[in-house]
Design a protein around this motif. Sequence first.
Motif, PDB file in Angstrom:
ATOM      1  N   THR A  44       0.774  -1.256   0.016  1.00 37.00           N
ATOM      2  CA  THR A  44      -0.057  -0.077  -0.035  1.00 37.00           C
ATOM      3  C   THR A  44       0.975   1.348  -0.298  1.00 37.00           C
ATOM      4  O   THR A  44       0.335   2.381  -0.488  1.00 37.00           O
ATOM      5  CB  THR A  44      -0.870  -0.012   1.373  1.00 37.00           C
ATOM      6  N   LEU A  45       2.026   1.121   0.676  1.00 34.86           N
ATOM      7  CA  LEU A  45       2.989   2.534   0.723  1.00 34.86           C
ATOM      8  C   LEU A  45       3.650   2.566  -0.720  1.00 34.86           C
ATOM      9  O   LEU A  45       4.285   1.664  -1.055  1.00 34.86           O
ATOM     10  CB  LEU A  45       3.906   2.327   1.874  1.00 34.86           C
ATOM     11  N   ARG A  46       3.751   3.636  -1.272  1.00 34.82           N
ATOM     12  CA  ARG A  46       4.215   4.238  -2.458  1.00 34.82           C
ATOM     13  C   ARG A  46       5.249   5.396  -2.208  1.00 34.82           C
ATOM     14  O   ARG A  46       4.821   6.227  -1.656  1.00 34.82           O
ATOM     15  CB  ARG A  46       3.389   4.161  -3.814  1.00 34.82           C
ATOM     16  N   HIS A  47       6.184   5.475  -3.034  1.00 41.99           N
ATOM     17  CA  HIS A  47       6.905   6.717  -3.373  1.00 41.99           C
ATOM     18  C   HIS A  47       6.793   7.090  -4.562  1.00 41.99           C
ATOM     19  O   HIS A  47       7.037   6.513  -5.843  1.00 41.99           O
ATOM     20  CB  HIS A  47       8.387   6.246  -3.099  1.00 41.99           C
ATOM     21  N   GLU A  48       6.146   8.225  -4.853  1.00 46.70           N
ATOM     22  CA  GLU A  48       5.795   8.934  -6.242  1.00 46.70           C
ATOM     23  C   GLU A  48       6.864   9.946  -6.568  1.00 46.70           C
ATOM     24  O   GLU A  48       7.262  10.549  -5.600  1.00 46.70           O
ATOM     25  CB  GLU A  48       4.419   9.430  -6.108  1.00 46.70           C
ATOM     26  N   THR A  49       7.126  10.083  -7.570  1.00 44.45           N
ATOM     27  CA  THR A  49       8.071  11.076  -8.230  1.00 44.45           C
ATOM     28  C   THR A  49       7.310  12.542  -8.436  1.00 44.45           C
ATOM     29  O   THR A  49       6.247  12.365  -9.072  1.00 44.45           O
ATOM     30  CB  THR A  49       8.466  10.826  -9.447  1.00 44.45           C
ATOM     31  N   ILE A  50       7.716  13.538  -7.884  1.00 41.19           N
ATOM     32  CA  ILE A  50       7.136  14.776  -8.162  1.00 41.19           C
ATOM     33  C   ILE A  50       7.861  15.451  -9.158  1.00 41.19           C
ATOM     34  O   ILE A  50       9.188  15.934  -9.100  1.00 41.19           O
ATOM     35  CB  ILE A  50       7.347  15.474  -6.825  1.00 41.19           C
ATOM     36  N   PRO A  51       7.373  15.687 -10.290  1.00 46.95           N
ATOM     37  CA  PRO A  51       8.210  16.260 -11.655  1.00 46.95           C
ATOM     38  C   PRO A  51       8.858  17.624 -11.244  1.00 46.95           C
ATOM     39  O   PRO A  51       7.879  18.465 -10.665  1.00 46.95           O
ATOM     40  CB  PRO A  51       7.164  16.171 -12.808  1.00 46.95           C
ATOM     41  N   ALA A  52       9.858  17.871 -11.647  1.00 48.67           N
ATOM     42  CA  ALA A  52      10.590  19.224 -11.755  1.00 48.67           C
ATOM     43  C   ALA A  52      10.090  20.028 -12.746  1.00 48.67           C
ATOM     44  O   ALA A  52       9.927  19.568 -13.994  1.00 48.67           O
ATOM     45  CB  ALA A  52      12.064  19.153 -11.548  1.00 48.67           C
TER      46      ALA A  52
END
Length: 410
Positions: free
Chosen positions: A37-45
């Motif tokens: 359930t836990l995810r690391h999402e990329t925040i686009p620059a």
Amino acid sequence: MFILLAIGLASAILIGRITLLQVIDRPFLQSQGDARTLRHETIPAHRGMITDRNGEPLAISTPVVTLWANPQELPEDAIQRVMLAQALGMSLSDFEARVARFSEHEFMYLRRQMTPAAAQQVLNLRTPGVYPQREYKRYYPAGEVAAQLLGVTNVDDVGQEGLELSYQPYLAGRPGQRRVIKDRRGRLVRELGVINEAQPGGELTLAIDQRIQYMAYRELRAAVAENEADGGVLVMMDARTGEVLAMANLPSYNPNNRAGLDPRGLRNQALVDVFEPGSVMKPLAMAAVLESGVVDRNAVVDTSPGWMRLDQFTIRDFRNYGELDLAGILEHSSNVGMSRLALRLSDTAIWEKYNQLGLGQAPGTGFPGESTGSLPAPVRWSRSERATLSYGYGLSVSAVQLASAYGASQ
């Protein structure tokens, strides 16, 4: 007594199980739950903006939405699939073929870089297995006018040509990361916080003046059409500072719509292509003549009979101009006059002047593929080679090198 014993035994087993799950196996079970359930999402620059000298935007990044899907979660219902295909602007057959191709996978792109409004129309269908991904897309307000100079980025917003490629590390920025909880369908349940903030890319300011760039492109296009030429290059520089105010190329292309792109339009011919300059080198060679002190400013050169023989080669003028002063040699573009002057100088005088003006050297713009041109070293030069160098043959230059050399001689 039997019932009480059974209840007590059951309670003991239940307490033992709870203890096992909550104490002994807690770290393992929590890690397994987080993994699902836990995810690391990329925040686009946000990619840095490119502007002209007055702050007018030449390249900007706009937010877009990419839609992707898990083929194994897409509904089998024919009506839902038809509605999804229509919203994506695809035929049902193309959509079904694409889904079939990725049927064994859990990820496939549906459509890249849609406008937020268009993507929301698709998401409003609430089709299972369809998810959004926030991205940025590069937009070039000047279009084809400055296409070769600025270059382009690919669908992943990475520089591929021109200044976009040269300054990729500076413009790209650094993506961030956030921690979120998602359900088994990949839907966002809760955002737990930002791990690293996205670092936007740096802004790049050019010496280009957008207004002058537009005028340069317009005049170049008119000249190419008038002369029925295959293409052309125009470079405008500030002779006092060496700054490039405009750099136009034809053929060109629209970087915002690359359908049917002619590959010839990708090259920045002003920096990449070289040519044998010819008579435009005569004023620069004349500068070497005047600086040498060997020839008087008021000297007169006899160009009769309009041709001369050197090392079994014949050097000709358009006609016999007779006696010409230095200004007359340039005015009539006399090959014979320049050759006679060059032969009065030392073997390396003209080469040294050209080298001083940056010919045969990289312009140092940092533009990918910029050419150094060719200025052969003066090793055992014949008299004919010294003569031809004075009227622009035996070397090659780029348009930027030539414009820079003229600016330096102001």
